[in-house]
Design a protein around this motif. Structure first.
Motif, PDB file in Angstrom:
ATOM      1  N   PHE A   1     -15.757 -18.566  -1.001  1.00  0.00           N
ATOM      2  CA  PHE A   1     -16.174 -18.053   0.288  1.00  0.00           C
ATOM      3  C   PHE A   1     -16.091 -16.530   0.255  1.00  0.00           C
ATOM      4  N   ASN A   2     -16.936 -15.894   1.034  1.00  0.00           N
ATOM      5  CA  ASN A   2     -17.005 -14.435   0.995  1.00  0.00           C
ATOM      6  C   ASN A   2     -15.715 -13.829   1.534  1.00  0.00           C
ATOM      7  N   SER A   3     -15.072 -13.005   0.736  1.00  0.00           N
ATOM      8  CA  SER A   3     -13.852 -12.335   1.189  1.00  0.00           C
ATOM      9  C   SER A   3     -13.610 -11.127   0.297  1.00  0.00           C
ATOM     10  N   ASP A   4     -14.098  -9.948   0.726  1.00  0.00           N
ATOM     11  CA  ASP A   4     -13.914  -8.728  -0.040  1.00  0.00           C
ATOM     12  C   ASP A   4     -12.483  -8.225   0.128  1.00  0.00           C
ATOM     13  N   MET A   5     -11.913  -7.683  -0.935  1.00  0.00           N
ATOM     14  CA  MET A   5     -10.515  -7.264  -0.931  1.00  0.00           C
ATOM     15  C   MET A   5     -10.286  -5.900  -0.296  1.00  0.00           C
ATOM     16  N   ALA A   6     -11.343  -5.223   0.152  1.00  0.00           N
ATOM     17  CA  ALA A   6     -11.193  -3.865   0.686  1.00  0.00           C
ATOM     18  C   ALA A   6     -10.291  -3.813   1.899  1.00  0.00           C
ATOM     19  N   ILE A   7     -10.193  -4.902   2.671  1.00  0.00           N
ATOM     20  CA  ILE A   7      -9.473  -4.856   3.940  1.00  0.00           C
ATOM     21  C   ILE A   7      -8.054  -5.407   3.833  1.00  0.00           C
ATOM     22  N   TYR A   8      -7.597  -5.714   2.618  1.00  0.00           N
ATOM     23  CA  TYR A   8      -6.288  -6.349   2.463  1.00  0.00           C
ATOM     24  C   TYR A   8      -5.276  -5.437   1.779  1.00  0.00           C
ATOM     25  N   ASP A   9      -4.025  -5.557   2.221  1.00  0.00           N
ATOM     26  CA  ASP A   9      -2.923  -4.851   1.587  1.00  0.00           C
ATOM     27  C   ASP A   9      -2.494  -5.554   0.303  1.00  0.00           C
ATOM     28  N   ARG A  10      -2.525  -6.871   0.304  1.00  0.00           N
ATOM     29  CA  ARG A  10      -2.093  -7.637  -0.863  1.00  0.00           C
ATOM     30  C   ARG A  10      -2.562  -9.083  -0.706  1.00  0.00           C
ATOM     31  N   VAL A  11      -2.466  -9.829  -1.799  1.00  0.00           N
ATOM     32  CA  VAL A  11      -2.758 -11.258  -1.808  1.00  0.00           C
ATOM     33  C   VAL A  11      -1.567 -11.976  -2.416  1.00  0.00           C
ATOM     34  N   GLU A  12      -1.010 -12.927  -1.675  1.00  0.00           N
ATOM     35  CA  GLU A  12       0.143 -13.706  -2.151  1.00  0.00           C
ATOM     36  C   GLU A  12      -0.330 -15.103  -2.530  1.00  0.00           C
ATOM     37  N   VAL A  13      -0.043 -15.519  -3.759  1.00  0.00           N
ATOM     38  CA  VAL A  13      -0.503 -16.808  -4.271  1.00  0.00           C
ATOM     39  C   VAL A  13       0.699 -17.680  -4.607  1.00  0.00           C
ATOM     40  N   LEU A  14       0.795 -18.807  -3.942  1.00  0.00           N
ATOM     41  CA  LEU A  14       1.861 -19.784  -4.183  1.00  0.00           C
ATOM     42  C   LEU A  14       1.312 -20.917  -5.032  1.00  0.00           C
ATOM     43  N   ARG A  15       2.024 -21.270  -6.111  1.00  0.00           N
ATOM     44  CA  ARG A  15       1.615 -22.368  -6.978  1.00  0.00           C
ATOM     45  C   ARG A  15       2.575 -23.544  -6.785  1.00  0.00           C
ATOM     46  N   GLY A  16       1.999 -24.727  -6.612  1.00  0.00           N
ATOM     47  CA  GLY A  16       2.818 -25.911  -6.398  1.00  0.00           C
ATOM     48  C   GLY A  16       2.775 -26.354  -4.955  1.00  0.00           C
ATOM     49  N   ALA A  17       3.561 -27.391  -4.657  1.00  0.00           N
ATOM     50  CA  ALA A  17       3.563 -27.969  -3.314  1.00  0.00           C
ATOM     51  C   ALA A  17       3.850 -26.915  -2.260  1.00  0.00           C
TER      52      ALA A  17
ATOM     53  N   GLU B   1       0.831  -1.191   0.000  1.00  0.00           N
ATOM     54  CA  GLU B   1       0.000   0.000   0.000  1.00  0.00           C
ATOM     55  C   GLU B   1       0.871   1.248   0.000  1.00  0.00           C
ATOM     56  N   GLY B   2       0.559   2.163  -0.894  1.00  0.00           N
ATOM     57  CA  GLY B   2       1.318   3.393  -0.999  1.00  0.00           C
ATOM     58  C   GLY B   2       2.561   3.292  -1.858  1.00  0.00           C
ATOM     59  N   SER B   3       2.916   2.091  -2.307  1.00  0.00           N
ATOM     60  CA  SER B   3       4.109   1.929  -3.142  1.00  0.00           C
ATOM     61  C   SER B   3       3.863   2.354  -4.582  1.00  0.00           C
ATOM     62  N   GLY B   4       2.588   2.336  -5.015  1.00  0.00           N
ATOM     63  CA  GLY B   4       2.278   2.664  -6.400  1.00  0.00           C
ATOM     64  C   GLY B   4       2.843   1.670  -7.384  1.00  0.00           C
ATOM     65  N   SER B   5       3.074   0.433  -6.942  1.00  0.00           N
ATOM     66  CA  SER B   5       3.760  -0.553  -7.777  1.00  0.00           C
ATOM     67  C   SER B   5       2.918  -1.817  -7.941  1.00  0.00           C
ATOM     68  N   TYR B   6       3.084  -2.457  -9.101  1.00  0.00           N
ATOM     69  CA  TYR B   6       2.462  -3.754  -9.351  1.00  0.00           C
ATOM     70  C   TYR B   6       3.353  -4.903  -8.888  1.00  0.00           C
ATOM     71  N   THR B   7       4.524  -4.594  -8.384  1.00  0.00           N
ATOM     72  CA  THR B   7       5.435  -5.622  -7.887  1.00  0.00           C
ATOM     73  C   THR B   7       5.675  -5.396  -6.399  1.00  0.00           C
TER      74      THR B   7
ATOM     75  N   THR C   1      -0.772  -6.786  -5.720  1.00  0.00           N
ATOM     76  CA  THR C   1      -0.526  -5.656  -4.823  1.00  0.00           C
ATOM     77  C   THR C   1      -1.771  -4.784  -4.676  1.00  0.00           C
ATOM     78  N   ARG C   2      -1.723  -3.871  -3.685  1.00  0.00           N
ATOM     79  CA  ARG C   2      -2.836  -2.951  -3.470  1.00  0.00           C
ATOM     80  C   ARG C   2      -3.054  -2.060  -4.691  1.00  0.00           C
ATOM     81  N   LYS C   3      -1.978  -1.667  -5.351  1.00  0.00           N
ATOM     82  CA  LYS C   3      -2.081  -0.854  -6.564  1.00  0.00           C
ATOM     83  C   LYS C   3      -2.880  -1.580  -7.642  1.00  0.00           C
ATOM     84  N   MET C   4      -2.597  -2.857  -7.843  1.00  0.00           N
ATOM     85  CA  MET C   4      -3.307  -3.629  -8.856  1.00  0.00           C
ATOM     86  C   MET C   4      -4.758  -3.860  -8.448  1.00  0.00           C
ATOM     87  N   LEU C   5      -5.001  -4.129  -7.168  1.00  0.00           N
ATOM     88  CA  LEU C   5      -6.367  -4.317  -6.690  1.00  0.00           C
ATOM     89  C   LEU C   5      -7.207  -3.077  -6.966  1.00  0.00           C
TER      90      LEU C   5
END
Length: 503
Positions: A218-234, A124-130, A154-158
């Motif tokens: 499941f219900n989960s609005d993104m308004a309360i999150y700074d970012r979402v981290e998604v791991l693919r694989g084991a 948040e506040g970084s202005g970045s997609y990374t 990131t928050r910017k992308m959201l």
């Protein structure tokens, strides 16, 4: 915008589809010579930058013409030329106008903030997609140091792409496949495996999303999150017992060291309206107590008949520095969904051909209802033991109730029919789920074998308790799918109990 009172709260109103220009983006300016305050205000308005100054500094001063294609910073410096004032850019990227040092005087430098960006995972506040770092494992590590495939939304992308739900986030995540469920919601797959119960909140695992009638949504609005981290694989190395599909980590917004308030409004087709107030900052003079509050409401209809939905989200968090090395955080989130869904899809002719129904056709009843309420309490304690070692203990409690009742047609339509008496199936659902999660770990670095080593020791656990009931029954009324009636009589609960299959 021009802000003549430094260090006050800034209020921004913007459509969700608008993004603030980057600081270095060149713009076209055509401003004649005139009052300095007016010129600065025009540059701030045109560029979307916040400018802080004392009104007495610019009173009675004139600005030269500012004409040409240049960055907002260059335009501000051109306007201030010869005024005895200088431009300073704050650590947050905002503009501040200050007196310039007189000739022969010692040069006065602005405040210089030095931060270790590689260890700060906040977006948040970084202005970045990374993101500079991720926390889906234990501790904070750069993506380069993470030996698995991780994507950070990131928050910017959201904000820029209006990603307000978990379905929208997963659809934008590379490597994630999303499938529709006929009963609403989506199924999420990573590398061929379904992601069931692979969810974390600030690193604390919860077994949610695995037994929901709306698939994994499941219900989960993104308004309360700074970012979402998604791991693919084991995910066994990152998340307890882990899984073969991966993991998703939702990182909540927390109170910051500087105050801010933001109001966001958006409007879209099919009466889609959304409003959000997000405020936070220090709550005492020393800044040891910080708070964050988010209030969001969204109402919308759909391109098909009867469909409607209302979302309400309330969020609050407090962080208290017990000492310079110890921080205690607590918070509460409440999410409420009240919807009239249209599920089950559309039938076809008995030979498989299309009925050619209107795009807006919904064959469900107007008394369809989906009500989902979720309350989440969370807390964490962070202890910095020394420069190299830290300890974190966190826990989450979540209570989710879902009450649903709906009816939809089942069966094909005879070829050539001009009206039908299609079977109608009615359903009621009463799902109650309580989830508990706990996570604790010690993380640190030490030198061994001529290299810097990192060690993480910890444990986590999650538990889920479900109390579910459902019943499905054939309704006594039939539906004419070629001319649907959305107001078929609604059965009472006793009808389901005596005529249904149930579980």
């Amino acid at each position: 915008m021009l802000n003549p009172w430094p260090h006050t709260l800034c209020l921004a109103v913007a459509l969700a589809t608008m993004a603030s220009p980057a600081l270095a983006q060149d713009l076209s300016f055509n401003l004649p010579a005139g009052n300095l305050a007016s010129t600065l205000n025009t540059i701030a308005s045109q560029s979307g930058q916040i400018v802080s100054l004392e009104p007495a500094l610019v009173q009675g001063k004139q600005a030269p013409a500012v004409i040409g294609h240049m960055s907002p910073e260059q335009a501000m410096e051109a306007a201030l030329r010869g005024s005895g004032l200088q431009l300073r850019i704050t650590g947050q990227g905002n503009f501040s106008v200050e007196p310039a040092p007189q000739t022969g005087e010692a040069l006065q430098l602005g405040v210089t903030s030095i931060t270790e960006r590689s260890s700060d995972a906040t977006t948040e506040g970084s202005g970045s997609y990374t993101a500079q770092a991720v926390t889906i494992g234990k501790g904070s590590h750069s993506l380069k140091e993470t030996p698995q495939s991780v994507t950070v939304i990131t928050r910017k992308m959201l904000d820029d792409q209006n990603l307000n739900t978990i379905e929208q986030v997963m659809e934008k995540t590379p490597g994630i496949t999303v499938y529709d469920s006929p009963m609403g919601g989506k199924y999420f797959y990573s590398r061929g495996f379904r992601m069931t119960g692979q969810y974390q909140y600030d690193g604390v695992p919860l077994d949610i999303g695995s037994s929901y009638v709306q698939a994994d949504s499941f219900n989960s609005d993104m308004a309360i999150y700074d970012r979402v981290e998604v791991l693919r694989g084991a995910a066994g190395m990152m998340k307890g017992a882990g899984g073969t599909a991966g993991a998703v980590n939702f990182i909540r917004k927390r109170g910051e060291s500087t105050p801010h308030t933001q109001l966001s409004l958006s409007a879209g087709t099919w009466d889609n309206y959304r409003g959000q107030v997000d405020t936070g900052g220090p709550l005492n003079d020393s800044g040891t107590l910080r708070g964050r509050a988010v209030l969001t409401q969204q109402t919308r209809q759909y391109f098909y008949d009867i469909g409607a939905r209302k979302d309400q989200i309330y969020y609050g968090a407090l962080d208290f520095d017990l000492s310079p090395d110890t921080t205690l955080g607590v918070g509460l989130a409440y999410e409420d969904v009240d919807a009239t869904p249209c599920w089950g899809g559309l039938p076809r002719y008995a030979d498989g051909s299309d009925l050619k129904l209107k795009r807006s056709t919904c064959l469900n009843t107007a008394w369809n209802n989906q009500r989902s309420k979720r309350t989440t309490w969370f807390g964490d304690l962070k202890q910095q033991l020394n420069d190299d070692w830290s300890l974190k203990v966190a826990g989450v409690y979540s209570k989710n109730t879902q009450d649903m009742e709906y009816a939809f047609p089942s069966g094909s339509v005879p070829v050539g029919a001009t009206s039908t008496k299609t079977l109608m199936l009615g359903s009621i659902y009463d799902y109650d789920q309580t989830d508990y999660g706990f996570d604790a770990y010690l993380n640190g670095k030490f030198d061994a074998l001529g290299l810097e080593q990192e060690l993480t020791i910890g444990a986590n656990a999650s538990r889920s308790h479900k109390d579910d009931f459902y019943a499905v029954a054939v309704l006594p009324q039939r539906q004419n799918v070629l001319n649907p009636d959305h107001h078929l009589p609604k059965p009472d609960d006793s009808y389901y109990l005596s005529n249904a299959s149930r579980g």
